[in-house]
Design an enzyme around this catalytic site. Structure first.
Site, PDB file in Angstrom:
ATOM      1  N   HIS A   1       2.469  -0.193  -3.861  1.00 49.45           N
ATOM      2  CA  HIS A   1       2.164   1.143  -4.390  1.00 49.45           C
ATOM      3  C   HIS A   1       3.287   2.103  -3.996  1.00 49.45           C
ATOM      4  O   HIS A   1       3.722   2.943  -4.791  1.00 49.45           O
ATOM      5  CB  HIS A   1       0.818   1.601  -3.822  1.00 49.45           C
TER       6      HIS A   1
ATOM      7  N   HIS B   1      -3.771  -7.515   1.209  1.00 45.20           N
ATOM      8  CA  HIS B   1      -4.290  -6.154   1.041  1.00 45.20           C
ATOM      9  C   HIS B   1      -3.226  -5.108   1.413  1.00 45.20           C
ATOM     10  O   HIS B   1      -2.910  -4.216   0.614  1.00 45.20           O
ATOM     11  CB  HIS B   1      -5.539  -5.962   1.908  1.00 45.20           C
ATOM     12  N   GLU B   2      -2.688  -5.227   2.614  1.00 47.59           N
ATOM     13  CA  GLU B   2      -1.716  -4.223   3.070  1.00 47.59           C
ATOM     14  C   GLU B   2      -0.466  -4.242   2.200  1.00 47.59           C
ATOM     15  O   GLU B   2       0.160  -3.205   1.970  1.00 47.59           O
ATOM     16  CB  GLU B   2      -1.358  -4.439   4.546  1.00 47.59           C
TER      17      GLU B   2
ATOM     18  N   HIS C   1      -0.764  -1.938  -0.696  1.00 47.53           N
ATOM     19  CA  HIS C   1      -0.367  -0.554  -0.376  1.00 47.53           C
ATOM     20  C   HIS C   1       1.161  -0.439  -0.406  1.00 47.53           C
ATOM     21  O   HIS C   1       1.715   0.551  -0.878  1.00 47.53           O
ATOM     22  CB  HIS C   1      -0.856  -0.164   1.020  1.00 47.53           C
TER      23      HIS C   1
END
Ligand SMILES: [Zn+2]
Length: 676
Positions: A474, A467-468, A471
């Site tokens: 991104h 998940h992290e 980010h």
């Protein structure tokens, strides 16, 4: 020695020179940083003649170099490796930083220039430039820059009073939560808990001077993780009732009057800014745009979620009856019987999976390897570059053609000086204006094993790392002109989407078998275990979705009150709001009740708690697209170029359409949660 914050770093990718930073560098750098940016703004507004993009927006975007450098390092350290000095400095800097932001966002001369550009767009602007003008105009208007003097004075009063009230809310909640921790007289009552949990309950009691007893402290959400294990029903009831009572007991920690004043002042502020309600202000710069759109989505999900929760309750009641117990299922029984049903149906003990998730393998053969397969990027560790702590690792990221992408820093381990949770933060934001590269960082809180033993991740920690890292990608893939719209600088109801999407690779066939291998034998995780894990996806989702939606709808109800509209009874208001949407369920309390709904009363998620499921709609729709098109470089390139790379440099939903070829549909989310 020269203050390292005053000039850009000369290290590769402008990595902050952590080794050179001393405590005595911060204050002078903050002083210089605030002053520098105010001078830069003054230079913009002092110019004569008709404002242009190049003499207004460009220098505004380029401003604040020193403040950016010191701020990124300061907040990275105060979150991940703080000291009493940094804590004290944070208390001093936070209000100064807020006042500094106000000085810029409420600057009437700056607003006049931006409003002029907004009203007279130049045909020669690139689409990104027009969008950046739009964003600055909206940001300043929502901050109150367009108000007359009397209204500005009132706005500042409201902001100040709200700052005080939110602090009061937090302090009273903390006090009442401590007060309501459940004291247990005998260890027998804790039957069902592990020896380690019982020991920590004994320690918690001893810490309060209650030697020989046990203490169950309360988490923020309704209920308690131990409710799934405690066999003593009366104790389960005590824990749940204590949790639900927080902030509403008529004692000195009662938050009800605070809540009523907060929502009234937020409504008044919304009216000052020219909006019908606070929720309209919040959604104005979100992708949802209006509270009506939020309501339409949440209301579509609510009946199906409530229906499934009722069916789940019936399954649980059957188990209660089979066990020869003579009672009607209550909220404090839910987790206990759900755990039994999970074991009976799926035989999955996620705690026992740890040997299949060695951290190094998860990182290199899972998280990195998936990014290589999908996006073509490769990772090499740079032992010559350093973070603020020996445990921070620095990786250089290259594209398929060998060109540089940026740096990725990982700080995996928990330590006393780190706050809880997991997160990503940029250290340098990519942009062409200042020709800056990208440096991003991930933090987790994994316990560090003894020296010589490998770090094993839990199932949830593995998911968190994917998940992290979503980010982080991104941020790393940003290819924009201006720093304010790079990478994760997107609306709150959009920012979780790319990270949720990256979670899909964790159990993706062909990827999971490569990295989820037993730490000792190297054997891949058994296929039947994977199958059973995948089969649990919709399990208990009626309950999970209902408690989440109830909280999200409660948040909307409080923040769509019109100015002057009053509420006298918090509990009655809450019941009516849930009843209206069919989510007033005896056995499923809202995830947060008003008295302890910190996210929305003090935590920055007011009228925005819906964001999690809003971005999950995009996530589920995207996972379906990848399932149809395959986990190929071609698919990855499309997602990277059309969505991740553009960050906040255009309307995020337009970027989504560029990628998907249409707007997101709700069906994949409904299927994922078993809500069709
Ligand atoms: Zn996230």
């Amino acid at each position: 020695m020269q203050n390292p914050f005053l000039e850009p770093s000369t290290l590769p990718y402008q990595l902050p020179p952590f080794a050179d930073v001393r405590d005595e560098h911060y204050r002078p750098a903050f002083d210089a940083g605030f002053a520098q940016q105010l001078e830069e703004i003054a230079a913009i507004t002092a110019q004569e003649g008709t404002p242009t993009f190049d003499d207004t927006i460009a220098p505004l975007e380029a401003s604040g170099g020193i403040l950016g450098r010191v701020g990124h390092v300061f907040f990275a350290l105060s979150s991940s490796d703080t000291t009493p000095f940094l804590d004290e400095l944070e208390a001093e800097i936070a209000p100064r930083w807020a006042a500094h932001a106000d000085a810029i966002e409420l600057d009437p001369a700056l607003y006049a220039r931006i409003a002029h550009l907004h009203e007279h767009p130049d045909a020669s602007w690139m689409p990104e430039q027009a969008w950046v003008v739009e964003q600055w105009h909206l940001r300043m208007r929502l901050a109150g820059a367009a108000l007359d003097e009397a209204s500005t004075t009132r706005l500042k009063e409201l902001n100040q009073r709200l700052a005080t009230l939110t602090t009061t809310f937090d302090q009273q909640l903390q006090a009442d939560t401590n007060d309501l921790a459940v004291v247990v007289d005998t260890a027998e009552e804790l039957d069902g808990l592990s020896a380690g949990d019982i020991a920590s309950a004994a320690q918690a009691a001893a810490d309060r001077g209650l030697e020989g007893k046990h203490l169950i402290t309360l988490p923020l959400f309704s209920g308690h993780p131990w409710l799934s294990q405690l066999t003593n029903r009366a104790l389960r009831q005590r824990v749940m009732e204590a949790s639900l009572a927080r902030g509403t007991r008529g004692n000195p920690h009662d938050n009800r009057a605070v809540i009523l004043e907060i929502v009234a002042l937020r409504a008044e502020r919304a009216a000052l800014l020219g909006f019908p309600t606070h929720a309209h202000v919040v959604t104005a710069d979100a992708t949802a745009k209006t509270p009506e759109a939020v309501d339409a989505m949440l209301s579509r999900l609510a009946p199906a979620a409530a229906r499934n929760a009722r069916a789940e309750a019936a399954d649980l009641q059957a188990l209660v009856d089979e066990a020869g117990e003579d009672y009607a299922l209550a909220s404090w029984d839910w987790a206990f019987w759900t755990e039994r049903l999970r074991t009976a149906r799926y035989d999955v003990d996620t705690q026992a999976l740890k040997p299949y998730f060695p951290a190094e393998r998860v990182l290199r053969d899972g998280v990195f390897a998936a990014a290589t397969q999908i996006y073509g990027v490769t990772f090499s560790e740079r032992d010559d570059l350093h973070g603020y702590h020996p445990d921070v690792r620095v990786f250089e990221v290259h594209d398929a053609d060998g060109s540089e992408v940026g740096l990725y820093l990982l700080d995996l381990y928990t330590r006393d000086s780190k706050r809880g949770g997991a997160w990503m933060n940029p250290l340098i934001s990519q942009n062409r204006l200042l020709d800056q590269p990208t440096v991003v960082m991930n933090n987790l809180n994994v316990p560090k094993p003894p020296a010589g033993s490998p770090t094993l991740l839990t199932f949830d920690e593995t998911n968190t790392l994917f998940h992290e890292f979503g980010h982080a990608l991104h941020g790393l893939f940003a290819i924009v002109g201006y720093p304010s719209v790079a990478g994760t600088n997107v609306p709150r109801d959009f920012v979780e989407f790319p990270s949720q999407v990256n979670e899909m690779w964790m159990l993706w066939p062909g990827i999971v078998e490569q990295y989820a291998r037993h730490v000792e034998t190297g054997e891949p995780i058994p296929a039947d275990v994977l199958e059973r894990i995948r089969a649990t996806e919709t399990f208990d989702q009626g309950h999970g979705t209902s408690e989440y939606l109830a909280a999200a709808l409660l948040d909307q109800a409080w923040h769509t009150l019109a100015p002057g509209e009053t509420v006298d009874d918090v509990a009655a208001f809450e019941r009516a709001a849930l009843e209206r949407v069919g989510l007033l369920l005896d056995t499923v309390p809202t995830r947060y009740s008003s008295g302890y709904f910190q996210h929305v009363f003090s935590g920055g998620y007011s009228a925005a708690y819906y964001s999690y499921i809003w971005s999950e709609v995009l996530d589920a729709d995207t996972v379906q697209w990848f399932q149809e098109h395959g986990a190929t470089r071609e698919s990855g390139q499309r997602f990277r170029e059309r969505l991740l790379g553009v960050g906040g440099s255009k309307d995020p939903l337009e970027a989504y359409r560029d990628f998907r070829g249409r707007d997101a549909e709700l069906a994949p989310l409904l299927a994922r949660r078993g809500l069709e």
